[in-house]
Design an enzyme around this catalytic site. Structure first.
Site, PDB file in Angstrom:
ATOM      1  N   ASP A 269       0.842  -1.197   0.000  1.00  0.00           N
ATOM      2  CA  ASP A 269       0.000   0.000   0.000  1.00  0.00           C
ATOM      3  C   ASP A 269       0.878   1.248   0.000  1.00  0.00           C
ATOM      4  O   ASP A 269       1.339   1.699   1.044  1.00  0.00           O
ATOM      5  CB  ASP A 269      -0.923  -0.015   1.223  1.00  0.00           C
ATOM      6  CG  ASP A 269      -1.852   1.197   1.254  1.00  0.00           C
ATOM      7  OD1 ASP A 269      -1.931   1.909   0.230  1.00  0.00           O
ATOM      8  OD2 ASP A 269      -2.500   1.410   2.301  1.00  0.00           O
ATOM      9  N   LYS A 276       1.539   7.979   0.320  1.00  0.00           N
ATOM     10  CA  LYS A 276       1.985   8.037   1.710  1.00  0.00           C
ATOM     11  C   LYS A 276       3.359   8.698   1.766  1.00  0.00           C
ATOM     12  O   LYS A 276       4.051   8.796   0.756  1.00  0.00           O
ATOM     13  CB  LYS A 276       2.099   6.613   2.285  1.00  0.00           C
ATOM     14  CG  LYS A 276       0.775   5.910   2.543  1.00  0.00           C
ATOM     15  CD  LYS A 276       1.016   4.547   3.183  1.00  0.00           C
ATOM     16  CE  LYS A 276      -0.272   3.767   3.386  1.00  0.00           C
ATOM     17  NZ  LYS A 276      -1.205   4.404   4.343  1.00  0.00           N
ATOM     18  N   GLU A 348      -7.997   2.533   0.502  1.00  0.00           N
ATOM     19  CA  GLU A 348      -8.208   1.529  -0.549  1.00  0.00           C
ATOM     20  C   GLU A 348      -8.724   0.194  -0.012  1.00  0.00           C
ATOM     21  O   GLU A 348      -9.389  -0.541  -0.732  1.00  0.00           O
ATOM     22  CB  GLU A 348      -6.895   1.306  -1.319  1.00  0.00           C
ATOM     23  CG  GLU A 348      -5.906   0.293  -0.719  1.00  0.00           C
ATOM     24  CD  GLU A 348      -5.383   0.691   0.651  1.00  0.00           C
ATOM     25  OE1 GLU A 348      -5.441   1.883   0.986  1.00  0.00           O
ATOM     26  OE2 GLU A 348      -4.916  -0.198   1.390  1.00  0.00           O
ATOM     27  N   ARG A 350     -11.044  -0.564   2.107  1.00  0.00           N
ATOM     28  CA  ARG A 350     -12.505  -0.656   2.131  1.00  0.00           C
ATOM     29  C   ARG A 350     -13.069  -0.886   0.729  1.00  0.00           C
ATOM     30  O   ARG A 350     -14.117  -1.504   0.567  1.00  0.00           O
ATOM     31  CB  ARG A 350     -13.081   0.599   2.800  1.00  0.00           C
ATOM     32  CG  ARG A 350     -12.735   1.883   2.088  1.00  0.00           C
ATOM     33  CD  ARG A 350     -12.945   3.116   2.956  1.00  0.00           C
ATOM     34  NE  ARG A 350     -11.867   3.307   3.930  1.00  0.00           N
ATOM     35  CZ  ARG A 350     -11.841   4.278   4.823  1.00  0.00           C
ATOM     36  NH1 ARG A 350     -12.836   5.155   4.894  1.00  0.00           N
ATOM     37  NH2 ARG A 350     -10.837   4.391   5.665  1.00  0.00           N
TER      38      ARG A 350
HETATM   39  N1  BES Z   1      -3.231   0.258   5.229  1.00  0.00           N
HETATM   40  C1  BES Z   1      -3.605   1.521   5.730  1.00  0.00           C
HETATM   41  C2  BES Z   1      -3.870   1.511   7.237  1.00  0.00           C
HETATM   42  C3  BES Z   1      -2.664   1.293   8.113  1.00  0.00           C
HETATM   43  C4  BES Z   1      -1.924   2.373   8.582  1.00  0.00           C
HETATM   44  C5  BES Z   1      -2.301   0.037   8.537  1.00  0.00           C
HETATM   45  C6  BES Z   1      -0.848   2.175   9.408  1.00  0.00           C
HETATM   46  C7  BES Z   1      -1.234  -0.153   9.374  1.00  0.00           C
HETATM   47  C8  BES Z   1      -0.495   0.911   9.814  1.00  0.00           C
HETATM   48  C9  BES Z   1      -4.882   2.003   5.035  1.00  0.00           C
HETATM   49  O1  BES Z   1      -5.028   1.597   3.730  1.00  0.00           O
HETATM   50  C10 BES Z   1      -4.832   3.487   5.036  1.00  0.00           C
HETATM   51  O2  BES Z   1      -3.972   4.029   4.405  1.00  0.00           O
HETATM   52  N2  BES Z   1      -5.765   4.125   5.748  1.00  0.00           N
HETATM   53  C11 BES Z   1      -5.825   5.535   5.831  1.00  0.00           C
HETATM   54  C12 BES Z   1      -7.267   5.944   5.658  1.00  0.00           C
HETATM   55  C13 BES Z   1      -7.465   7.432   5.452  1.00  0.00           C
HETATM   56  C14 BES Z   1      -6.885   7.858   4.135  1.00  0.00           C
HETATM   57  C15 BES Z   1      -8.951   7.721   5.497  1.00  0.00           C
HETATM   58  C16 BES Z   1      -5.288   5.938   7.192  1.00  0.00           C
HETATM   59  O3  BES Z   1      -5.502   5.218   8.166  1.00  0.00           O
HETATM   60  O4  BES Z   1      -4.617   6.965   7.274  1.00  0.00           O
HETATM   61 ZN    ZN Z   2      -4.084  -0.151   3.205  1.00  0.00          ZN
HETATM   62 MN    MN Z   3      -4.063   2.904   2.370  1.00  0.00          MN
END
Ligand code: BES
Ligand code: ZN
Ligand code: MN
Length: 499
Positions: A269, A276, A348, A350
């Protein structure tokens, strides 16, 4: 690692592990060894801080008068608190200490503390499980200093007066360990190696041998099914997205509605175009931890021939930025027919789950669904590494998961769902957007998933805080990947759905 259960009387090669209760007094095997070594154990205790508390270990090298090369005293703690988990932690701690010590054989000869809650067979079986879980390594990419990392212990013996019963009690636990090791391997594997297709290949190879039926859908098949939400996420990647179904039917009847397990399988991701940061991207090879837990659980259930019908579905994608990648502001159509405005390509998971959830309901009419996903960073803010987040539309299923997690040392904490949270997903132009507001991020993510669940009893586990550990490791989880999920799901099935 070779694991055996032997009678108490045999003389022992290698390290001999003995228990000491909370009061610090010796009994049973420990007292016998102390006598035979002329009081060496008591003298060693006298010059150390070791008092018999749970978690304490005291190593004594080769006292005269006994066959073993060293004695390891392990604190048993309060007898009334001594249970399966204490036994596992004890064995894991001891094995961690001796793993690379040069010792080849470790024999546990722990007498049950008087007043403990478990029987001799269970004690033996859970000592073996703790030791096996701690013996996990992931060294396949090292080419140097192999000696520093190579374990010396190759043989674990559990000495018990109930050897045959302990061996029988251990068989299903060994299957659970197999499942946990598969999940850890998949999560530890680097993302240049573990693409969606490679995940599918490994699942196929490992699970078919255990009698699981697998079906793998590629992008063309998913297009035909209308899985625009999942496909949009993988659109920027050179690697093809996959949807893998793993079905285990251990019931001898036909048409038993299955228990469905659904996993987020984002093999890497990057965030996509909503990229990110460098630091935020590290560890994102583990974003398929939900899918790994599903594969591991199905392996455990099939290996121990569980009398249950289960179906696992994992959505496997890679989320990458590219000229062909999905844009923030895109609108995609999910398999359910509902449209989604993608305002952040980093939300992504969800999108992947939306189509995987809809698919499993339309294909299998399951009696319940549990999904697992490393879904939100916000769950780390709320619960840290100690609990996974639990969300559910069904109080019975939620209670069952809470009890299963407590029993297995994989605790979960329930958070609320509700219409007020759901409002945060309103879109200006589509049926919903894929992000909520700035607050309650784990709840609005769960709320999004719930829009793809049609009356079926459903629970969502946000495992972003428990699927891996960057800092201090837990006793029986020595690697970065924990394999979290296999134990709670196996227990859920065993206690509530197995006939
Ligand atoms: N895979 C990430 C969530 C994650 C973050 C898992 C840190 C483990 C450690 C997920 O896909 C994500 O990026 N979520 C975002 C959602 C936001 C953009 C609404 C998040 O948590 O920042
Ligand atoms: Zn993710
Ligand atoms: Mn993500």
């Amino acid at each position: 690692m070779q694991i055996s259960f032997v009678p108490l009387s045999v003389s022992v090669k290698g390290a001999l592990v003995l228990g000491v209760g909370e009061t610090g007094t010796f009994s049973g095997k420990t007292a016998e060894v102390d006598r035979r070594s002329g009081g060496a154990l008591g003298r060693a205790m006298g010059v150390s801080k070791f008092s018999g508390n749970a978690g304490q270990i005291l190593e004594i090298v080769a006292p005269a008068g006994i066959d073993a090369s060293r004695i390891v005293l392990a604190g048993l703690g309060k007898a009334e608190k001594f249970d399966e988990r204490t036994a596992e932690r004890l064995a894991a701690n001891v094995l961690g200490r001796l793993f690379a010590s040069g010792e080849k054989t470790v024999t546990f000869a722990i007498d049950m503390p008087r007043g403990a809650k478990l029987n001799g067979a269970a004690l033996g079986a859970h000592l073996a499980l703790g030791a096996r879980l701690r013996s996990y390594t992931f060294n396949k990419y090292r080419t140097k200093n192999l000696d520093d990392h190579a374990p010396s212990v190759t043989e674990i013996a559990v000495a018990t007066s109930a050897a045959a019963a302990a061996k029988r009690a251990y068989a299903p636990l060994d299957a659970i360990a197999d499942g946990i090791f598969l999940a850890r391997d998949l999560v530890n594997e680097p993302p240049n190696v573990l693409s969606p297709m490679e995940f599918a290949r490994r699942a196929k190879k490992t699970l078919e041998r255990a009698g699981v039926r697998l079906r793998v859908l590629g992008e063309n098949e998913m297009k035909k099914l209308g899985m625009g939400a999942l496909l949009g996420v993988g659109q920027g990647s050179d690697r093809e997205s996959q949807l893998v179904t793993m079905e285990w039917d251990g019931t001898k009847r036909s048409n038993v509605p299955p228990v469905a397990l659904v996993g987020k399988g984002v093999c890497f991701d990057s965030g996509g175009l909503s990229l990110k940061t460098g630091a935020g991207m590290m560890g994102m090879k583990g974003d398929m931890g939900g899918a790994a837990a599903v594969a591991g659980t199905i392996l455990a259930l099939a290996t121990r021939k569980a009398r249950v019908h289960v179906v696992g579905v994992v959505g496997l994608v890679e989320n990458m930025p590219d000229g062909k990648a999905q844009r923030p502001d895109d609108v995609v159509k999910s398999m359910s027919g509902q449209t989604i405005e993608v305002l952040n390509t980093d939300a992504e998971g969800r999108l992947v789950l939306a189509d995987a959830l809809w698919y499993v309901q339309s294909q299998y009419k399951p009696k319940c669904i549990v999904d697992l996903a490393t879904l939100t960073g916000a769950i780390l803010i709320a619960l840290g590494h100690e609990h996974a987040g639990l969300f559910s539309n069904d109080d019975t299923l939620a209670e069952r998961l809470s009890a299963s997690g407590r029993a297995e040392g994989e605790p979960v904490w329930r958070l609320p769902l509700g219409d007020a949270y759901d409002k945060a997903l309103k879109s200006r132009i589509a049926d919903m957007k894929n992000i909520g507001g700035p607050h309650a991020g784990s709840i609005t993510a769960a709320q999004f998933l719930q829009r793809f669940v049609d009356k079926t009893a459903w629970a969502h586990l946000d495992i972003a805080g428990v699927a891996w550990r960057d800092a201090e490791q837990k006793e029986h989880s020595p690697s970065w990947a924990t394999g979290w999920g296999v134990r709670i799901l196996n227990r859920l099935v065993a206690d509530y759905y197995e006939k």
